[in-house]
Design an enzyme around this catalytic site. Sequence first.
Site, short mmCIF file in Angstrom:
data_model
loop_
_atom_site.label_atom_id
_atom_site.label_comp_id
_atom_site.label_asym_id
_atom_site.label_seq_id
_atom_site.Cartn_x
_atom_site.Cartn_y
_atom_site.Cartn_z
N SER A 61 0.81 -1.23 0.00
CA SER A 61 0.00 0.00 0.00
C SER A 61 0.83 1.28 0.00
O SER A 61 0.28 2.36 -0.23
CB SER A 61 -0.94 0.02 1.20
OG SER A 61 -1.97 -0.89 1.01
N LYS A 64 0.54 3.41 -3.01
CA LYS A 64 -0.66 4.19 -3.33
C LYS A 64 -0.42 5.70 -3.42
O LYS A 64 -0.93 6.35 -4.34
CB LYS A 64 -1.77 3.86 -2.32
CG LYS A 64 -2.26 2.41 -2.41
CD LYS A 64 -3.21 2.06 -1.27
CE LYS A 64 -3.65 0.61 -1.33
NZ LYS A 64 -4.49 0.24 -0.16
N TYR A 189 -2.51 -2.66 -10.65
CA TYR A 189 -2.52 -2.46 -9.19
C TYR A 189 -1.65 -3.52 -8.49
O TYR A 189 -0.84 -3.20 -7.62
CB TYR A 189 -3.97 -2.49 -8.69
CG TYR A 189 -4.07 -2.48 -7.18
CD1 TYR A 189 -3.86 -1.30 -6.46
CD2 TYR A 189 -4.35 -3.64 -6.47
CE1 TYR A 189 -3.93 -1.29 -5.08
CE2 TYR A 189 -4.42 -3.64 -5.09
CZ TYR A 189 -4.21 -2.46 -4.39
OH TYR A 189 -4.26 -2.46 -3.02
N TYR A 237 -4.67 3.26 7.83
CA TYR A 237 -5.99 2.60 7.83
C TYR A 237 -6.77 2.93 9.08
O TYR A 237 -6.74 4.08 9.52
CB TYR A 237 -5.82 1.09 7.60
CG TYR A 237 -5.32 0.88 6.21
CD1 TYR A 237 -6.18 1.07 5.13
CD2 TYR A 237 -4.00 0.62 5.97
CE1 TYR A 237 -5.72 0.96 3.84
CE2 TYR A 237 -3.53 0.51 4.68
CZ TYR A 237 -4.40 0.68 3.62
OH TYR A 237 -3.95 0.59 2.36
N VAL A 255 1.17 -3.94 3.91
CA VAL A 255 1.10 -5.25 4.57
C VAL A 255 2.41 -6.03 4.53
O VAL A 255 2.53 -7.05 5.20
CB VAL A 255 -0.02 -6.15 4.02
CG1 VAL A 255 -1.37 -5.76 4.54
CG2 VAL A 255 0.02 -6.25 2.53
#
Length: 301
Positions: A61, A64, A189, A237, A255
């Site tokens: 992530s 992103k 992605y 998150y 992660v």
Amino acid sequence: MGYMLDDLVAKFRPYTDHGRVAGYIPELLKANPQDLGIAIYDRHGHIHTSGAVQSKFTLQSVSKPFALALALMDHGPEGVFSRIGMEPTGDSFNSLMKLETFSSLKPVNPLVNAGAIATTALIKGSCAEEKFSRLINFIRSLAPSCYVGFNADVYRSESLTGDRNRAIAYFLRDIRAIDGEAEECLDLYFRQCSIEVDCVTLAALGLSLSVLPPEFCVIPPLYARIIRTFMFTCGMYDASGEFAIKVGIPAKSGVSGAIMGVVPNKLGLGVYGPALDIKGNSVAGVALLQALCSREDWAIL
Ligand code: DON
């Protein structure tokens, strides 16, 4: 600084026993749960490191914010935020709806998976290969002379098992939040999540999002500010609020156990600790950052 980092890594390495390596992407289980490393990259080019800084890991992530940077550079804020929201939850102040429920026909923000997949779909290019090389070359340009590779095993592993993301992408296609084919967008992605770095690269990437003199800005300053704001409000998150209070800097976790931090005007931070807490953030990495940021008085608010 070096000795102090060594002390902090030694102090917080035992915290790795309280976490678990992510297993929903099977290939990630190969990580050593006891690894803990940190790199600091300051605006004068000085680098300080300690711990597992030789370990390589995928961005997950942490990719992103950079897909978002490229989408902003491709379409401008209006183009991006007509398709993707800007709010941590997207629900009204007295909403009873579950946080996962879409309250409008666009994903809530660019850092949750739905928003990230929709952001990736905005990256320009004539074919999938060109889109991916634009993204990885962009990331290389932000961290010159740092290691930036690609982990094909992690990519295959997520591609084979990523049914939840597949469900999200097809749903986004159904509500017209993405143009183009769901599978093509997902593939890009999964590839962006499998870009491989080490702690020094991560710290250099953090610095690229800092407040920099104009001659060093690859990402336009306004877009860097937008991205830092998303990192501060949504980067960790559903632990983002607690992290903002206890650590106090814009950060993005993945992660794989990566955390990229930004201390505006000063430096970038790259932390790696693959043992994760229940919310998917590096358990020892968060504790280490909390101690370091408090000691150095780096909280931005
Ligand atoms: O899409 C996924 O599930 C992973 N490739 C990335 C998720 C992730 O890193 C969430 N981080 N905390």
